[in-house]
Design an enzyme around this catalytic site. Structure first.
Site, PDB file in Angstrom:
ATOM      1  N   PRO A   1       0.798  -1.228   0.000  1.00  0.00           N
ATOM      2  CA  PRO A   1       0.000   0.000   0.000  1.00  0.00           C
ATOM      3  C   PRO A   1       0.831   1.279   0.000  1.00  0.00           C
ATOM      4  CG  PRO A   1      -0.911  -1.581   1.549  1.00  0.00           C
ATOM      5  CD  PRO A   1       0.402  -2.142   1.095  1.00  0.00           C
TER       6      PRO A   1
ATOM      7  N   GLU B   1       1.058   3.548 -14.412  1.00  0.00           N
ATOM      8  CA  GLU B   1       0.534   4.477 -15.405  1.00  0.00           C
ATOM      9  C   GLU B   1      -0.930   4.869 -15.215  1.00  0.00           C
ATOM     10  OE1 GLU B   1       3.576   3.254 -18.870  1.00  0.00           O
ATOM     11  OE2 GLU B   1       2.812   2.017 -17.277  1.00  0.00           O
TER      12      GLU B   1
END
Length: 696
Positions: free
Chosen positions: A584, A657
Site C-alpha cells: 500500500p 501508469e
C-alpha cells in the site's frame, strides 16, 4: 503457507541507502583511471557536416580525444537508427549528438566541447505539426503493435442520425520526461568485454542492443542498473549516453563517465509527441453513445518511426454500435518521440474524457452518470468479456468520497470571493500486461533465501514488492529473504515499463519459489545451497488473449481567479481498480505521482518549439514548468479490493501508469465547470482564460 507479506505496507528496502547517500547511481561508481565524456549537439536542424575542427579542443588542458563521424569506432546497423551515433556526417535534427569530447575531468570535457568547431551545409526543414501537413501518412501500426485504424458498424451514418452530437478537436503539446537522474552511463572495456553502469529501465534490453551495435555476444557485455533515479518511459530503451560512453571508452581505452545535462534531455532521448485529436460523439437523448470516432495526428522523426497509439484508449473504454479510430503521422525534422508515462492512453484519455464532459452537458446528464450508462462488460474492440471491469465501482466510490452528490451542473454556479469554484470527473483505464521473465531462488543452510532476477527499480518500490511476493511464495518471513536485481548477469527479465514490471517479475519469482520448495521436502534447510530456476516464457505466451485492464476515476475541484484567470487546485481524488495491491505504501506513491503528473500536464507543462531553429526554447526546469508541492494542496488515492484470477499468479494489474490517465481531463472539466470556458489546447494557462469575455 503464506506469511502475509503481500498487502502489508513495508517501507522500501533501499530507503536507508538512498536517504544516507550510499545508494550509487550510474556515474557514482568508483572506477580507476576514469575519464569524462561531454556530448556535442548539432547546431542545425537538417543538413550535412562539412568540416570538424578539433585542434583547439585537443589543445585544451585535460582533453584526451574528440570523437566524431570521421574517427569514431564503427558500429553495426542496429534496431534503432538513432543509436548509430557518430557514424555519418548527416544531421537529422537540431540537438543530434555529432561529437563527444573525452577529458580527465568533467570541467575539461565541457570546455573541450565548447571549443569544437563544426561547419554545416544546412538545408530546409519542417518541424511543426499541423492537421493539414502535406507529409501526413498512415503508419503500418502504432506503438507497440496495435492496428493503425479500426472500424465497426457505420460511423458516418450513425453519427448523422443521432439527436445529440459533439464534434471537437483537442491539442496537446510536446511533453518531456525529466527524471531526477539524467541519462547517464559509466562504461569500461577490458579484454574485449564491455561493462556499463547505466541509468535504464531494463539492463537486459540494453545489453541486447549494445551486443548488436558492437557485434559482440551478449555474454561479453554486462549492464548494471542497481539504482535508477526515475525514467517515466524515457529510459525504456538504450539511449545516447550508453552508446556514446561505450564508443568513447573503446576509443581512449579508459573508463568513461558520461551524463547528459538537463538541457540535453529535451529531445534526443525522447519526449511525448504533440497531438491533434478530433473526437466525435453521438448519443441518444438518454445519453447512450451510438457512435464514436477518434482521429489522432502525431509526429515522428525522419530517421525512425514512432507512432503514438493515441486513439487506442477509445477502442475499449465505452460501448457504441458505430465506432472508428484512426492514426496519422508526419515525419518532421525533429528528434524521435518515445515512451512517456502511459504513452497513447494519457493523451488519448484527455481528449475522450473531455469530449464526454461536453456530451454530458449537451445531453443534460450528470457526467458520472453518463459514464455509468455507457459502461460495458464486453470489450468493444475484441468482442470478449473483460476479465474484470470495475470502472463503475471506481466512479461510484469516488463520487461518494469526493462529495459529488448534489453538484449543481451549471458552470459558474459556485463562488468564494474572487474565486470561481468548479468540479470535474474523468474515467481511466490502462492495459494489464505481463511479459516473460526468469528468476532463481536459492535456499541457504542458515535458513535464509536468495532470490535473483534482472528486474529494475526505477524508484517505484519494485525491489520491495518482489521481496514481499518472494517471501509469501517461499512461505517464510520476509526478513529471511534477500533480493538481488538490476544486473544483466542475473536471470533475464522484462523491463520496467508498461505497468507490467511487478506482474512479470512476480510471476517468475513465484514459479522459482515453488520449484525450490519442491526440492526441499518438509522445508528443512539444506546442508548446502539448493537453487531452483523458472522461466515463464511458455506460460505467459500461452495466456489466452483476453481483455485485461486496470480502471480508475478522477475527481477534481479547482478555483479560478475571476480577475486574473489563475487556476489553483483545491483537491484531487482518485479511486482505482488495479487487481491485488502488493504494498500500500508504494502503491499510493505511484498513484499520487501519476495524478500529479496529470495535473502538471493540464496546467503547466508545454514544450515550446522555435520553428526557425527546430528546438525547444524552454529546455530546463526553470522554463519548462512542472507541478510543485505548492500546486498540490490536497491529493488522495484509494483502490478497490479487486481480485482477478485471469491475470497472473500474484493477481496484480500494475499501478505505474493508471494514475496519469484521465487526470488532465478531470482538471480541464473542472475548469470549465468553474468558468464556463472550455480550453481544448493544453496547458490551461491564465492567458487563455483572462481574455475570454465574461470571465471577470
Amino acid at each position: 503457507m503464506s506469511t502475509g507479506a503481500v498487502g502489508r505496507a513495508y517501507p522500501r528496502l533501499e530507503g536507508p541507502a538512498k536517504v544516507t547517500g550510499t545508494a550509487r547511481y550510474a556515474v557514482e561508481y568508483p572506477v580507476n583511471g576514469v575519464t569524462y565524456g561531454w556530448a556535442v549537439p548539432s547546431a542545425v536542424v537538417r543538413g550535412r557536416i562539412t568540416r570538424i575542427d578539433t585542434a583547439e579542443a585537443l589543445a585544451s588542458p585535460g582533453v584526451l580525444a574528440v570523437l566524431h563521424h570521421g574517427n569514431a569506432p564503427r558500429m553495426a546497423p542496429g534496431p534503432q537508427p538513432e543509436l548509430r551515433l557518430l557514424q555519418e556526417p548527416m544531421v537529422h535534427y537540431r540537438g543530434q549528438y555529432v561529437a563527444v569530447v573525452v577529458a580527465t575531468s568533467l570541467e575539461a570535457a565541457r570546455e573541450g566541447a565548447r571549443l569544437v568547431r563544426i561547419d554545416y551545409d544546412a538545408g530546409p526543414h519542417s518541424t511543426v505539426l499541423t492537421d493539414d501537413h502535406p507529409g501526413l501518412y498512415k503508419p503500418d501500426q502504432v506503438n507497440p503493435s496495435y492496428p493503425t485504424d479500426t472500424a465497426e458498424g457505420d460511423f458516418d451514418a450513425g453519427y448523422a442520425a443521432a439527436p445529440v452530437r459533439v464534434d471537437v478537436t483537442y491539442r496537446t503539446p510536446a511533453y518531456h520526461n525529466n527524471p531526477m537522474e539524467p541519462h547517464a552511463t559509466t562504461a569500461q572495456w577490458h579484454d574485449g568485454r564491455l561493462m556499463v553502469h547505466d541509468s535504464t529501465q531494463g539492463a537486459t534490453p540494453v545489453r541486447a542492443i549494445l551486443a548488436e551495435l558492437f557485434e559482440l555476444p551478449p555474454e561479453s557485455i554486462r549492464v548494471v542498473a542497481e539504482h535508477v533515479g526515475g525514467g517515466f518511459g524515457s529510459k525504456g530503451y538504450a539511449k545516447a549516453s550508453v552508446v556514446l560512453a561505450a564508443l568513447a571508452a573503446r576509443h581512449v581505452d579508459r573508463p568513461v563517465k558520461l551524463a547528459l545535462t538537463r538541457q540535453q534531455l529535451f529531445g534526443p532521448i525522447g519526449y511525448r509527441t504533440p497531438t491533434i485529436q478530433r473526437v466525435r460523439l453521438a448519443a441518444d437523448t438518454d445519453g447512450r453513445l451510438t457512435a464514436i470516432s477518434h482521429d489522432a495526428i502525431s509526429q515522428t522523426s525522419t530517421i525512425w518511426e514512432f507512432a503514438e497509439q493515441t486513439a487506442v484508449y477509445t477502442r475499449s473504454m465505452y460501448a457504441a454500435p458505430h465506432r472508428r479510430t484512426t492514426h496519422r503521422v508526419a515525419r518532421l525534422d525533429v528528434p524521435t518521440p518515445f515512451w512517456m508515462r502511459a504513452p497513447g492512453e494519457c493523451p488519448g484519455a484527455y481528449a475522450l474524457e473531455s469530449a464526454l464532459d461536453e456530451l454530458a452537458i449537451a445531453v443534460g446528464i450528470d457526467p458520472v452518470e453518463l459514464r455509468i450508462r455507457n459502461d460495458t462488460a464486453v470489450d468493444p474492440d475484441q468482442g470478449r468479456p473483460f476479465t474484470s471491469r470495475d470502472l463503475v465501482a471506481c466512479l461510484r466510490e469516488g463520487a461518494q468520497r469526493f462529495g459529488w452528490a448534489g453538484r449543481d451542473p451549471s458552470p459558474r454556479s459556485r463562488r468564494d470571493g474572487r474565486w470561481l469554484i468548479g468540479t470535474g470527473v474523468a474515467g481511466a483505464s490502462y492495459p494489464a500486461r505481463a511479459r516473460p521473465s526468469s528468476a532463481t531462488a536459492t535456499a541457504r543452510p542458515d535458513g535464509s533465501f536468495l532470490v535473483q532476477i534482472d528486474a529494475t527499480d526505477i524508484g517505484t518500490g519494485a525491489r520491495t514488492a518482489i521481496w514481499q511476493v518472494a517471501a509469501d511464495a517461499l512461505g517464510v518471513p520476509p526478513e529471511r529473504v534477500e533480493i538481488r536485481i538490476g544486473d544483466s548477469e542475473l536471470p533475464t527479465a522484462s523491463l520496467a515499463g508498461g505497468s507490467m514490471g511487478t506482474a512479470s517479475w512476480s510471476w517468475a519469482v513465484i514459479r522459482a519459489a515453488q520449484a525450490l520448495r519442491e526440492k526441499l521436502p518438509g522445508g528443512v534447510p539444506p546442508t548446502g545451497e539448493v537453487t531452483a530456476e523458472a522461466d515463464t516464457t511458455e506460460e505467459v505466451g500461452g495466456q489466452p488473449a483476453l481483455p485485461r485492464y486496470a480502471y480508475g476515476a478522477h475527481f477534481v475541484e479547482v478555483r479560478v481567479d475571476a480577475d486574473t484567470g489563475e487556476v489553483r487546485l483545491n483537491r484531487m481524488l482518485g479511486v482505482f481498480a488495479a487487481g491485488r495491491v502488493v504494498n500500500p505504501t508504494t502503491a499510493r506513491s505511484q498513484l499520487i505521482g501519476g495524478m500529479t503528473m496529470g495535473l502538471s500536464m493540464a496546467l503547466h507543462e508545454e514544450g515550446l518549439l522555435d520553428e526557425r531553429y527546430g528546438d525547444w526554447v524552454n529546455h530546463d526546469l526553470a522554463t519548462y514548468h512542472i507541478t510543485g508541492c505548492a500546486d498540490v494542496e490536497s491529493i488522495e488515492a484509494y483502490w478497490l479490493d479487486e481480485r482477478d484470477d485471469e491475470l497472473n499468479p500474484a493477481g496484480v494489474k500494475g499501478l505505474g501508469e493508471i494514475g496519469i490517465v484521465g487526470a488532465a481531463a478531470a482538471v480541464g472539466n473542472a475548469v470549465h465547470h468553474a468558468t464556463g470556458v472550455r480550453i481544448r489546447e493544453l496547458p490551461i494557462r491564465l492567458d487563455k482564460l483572462i481574455g475570454v469575455s465574461g470571465l471577470a
